[in-house]
Write a protein that holds these residues in place. Structure first.
Motif, mmCIF file in Angstrom:
data_model
loop_
_atom_site.group_PDB
_atom_site.id
_atom_site.type_symbol
_atom_site.label_atom_id
_atom_site.label_comp_id
_atom_site.label_asym_id
_atom_site.label_seq_id
_atom_site.Cartn_x
_atom_site.Cartn_y
_atom_site.Cartn_z
ATOM 1 N N GLU A 125 0.854 -1.187 0.000
ATOM 2 C CA GLU A 125 0.000 0.000 0.000
ATOM 3 C C GLU A 125 0.889 1.235 0.000
ATOM 4 O OE1 GLU A 125 -2.763 -0.265 3.258
ATOM 5 O OE2 GLU A 125 -3.801 -1.973 2.347
ATOM 6 N N SER A 127 1.176 5.653 -0.877
ATOM 7 C CA SER A 127 0.451 6.920 -0.994
ATOM 8 C C SER A 127 1.444 8.014 -1.363
ATOM 9 C CB SER A 127 -0.260 7.269 0.316
ATOM 10 O OG SER A 127 0.679 7.460 1.359
ATOM 11 N N SER A 136 -3.221 7.317 -4.128
ATOM 12 C CA SER A 136 -2.882 6.075 -3.437
ATOM 13 C C SER A 136 -2.814 4.961 -4.471
ATOM 14 C CB SER A 136 -3.886 5.748 -2.337
ATOM 15 O OG SER A 136 -5.174 5.573 -2.857
#
Length: 142
Positions: A125, A127, A136
């Motif tokens: 993940e 961003s 993101s």
């Protein structure tokens, strides 16, 4: 007189230290073993949001690879492969995954020095630390 100087100086010191929390202080101690990411197989984009617009479908059918020599590969549906680079860095105290790739507008949008929010063997993940872009990017292993 000493008291007149000391109290404002202490107040200034407490104010500046109390307000110095950075993103790095907010649980961003993400450990990424570059060797574990390299040659970890195919990944797919499961989320790409830019300026609050969900553009995940632009990457439907693509496979992405993090090769051990720092090569980032995107394989489009149909087999066309485009190569770029990837690197694991730390900048401004934040762990980052730097991706650079060209070829099409959609692939170029993945190029960034992404802040690494979360990493596991099956999910990454990322961003952007530019809060105005609200970007993101999530990958999941195939």
């Amino acid at each position: 007189m000493f008291r007149n100087i000391l109290i404002p100086a202490l107040a200034l010191l407490l104010t500046t230290t109390a307000c110095s929390t950075s993103l790095g202080d907010l649980g961003k101690d993400i450990s990424v073993d570059s060797a574990a990411l390299a040659n970890s197989g195919a990944w797919q984009v499961t989320k790409f949001v830019e300026e609050l617009k969900n553009e995940t479908s632009d990457y439907s059918g693509f496979e992405f690879y993090f090769d051990d020599n720092g090569v980032f590969r995107a394989v489009a549906p149909g087999g066309t492969s485009t190569a770029g680079t990837w690197a694991r860095t730390v900048d401004d105290g934040l762990p980052r995954l730097v991706i650079t790739i060209a070829g099409t507008k959609d692939l170029e949008e993945l190029s960034d020095d992404w802040v690494l929010d979360s990493f596991s063997e099956t999910k990454i993940e990322l961003s952007d630390d530019n809060l105005t872009s609200m970007e993101s990017l999530h990958f999941e292993q195939l």
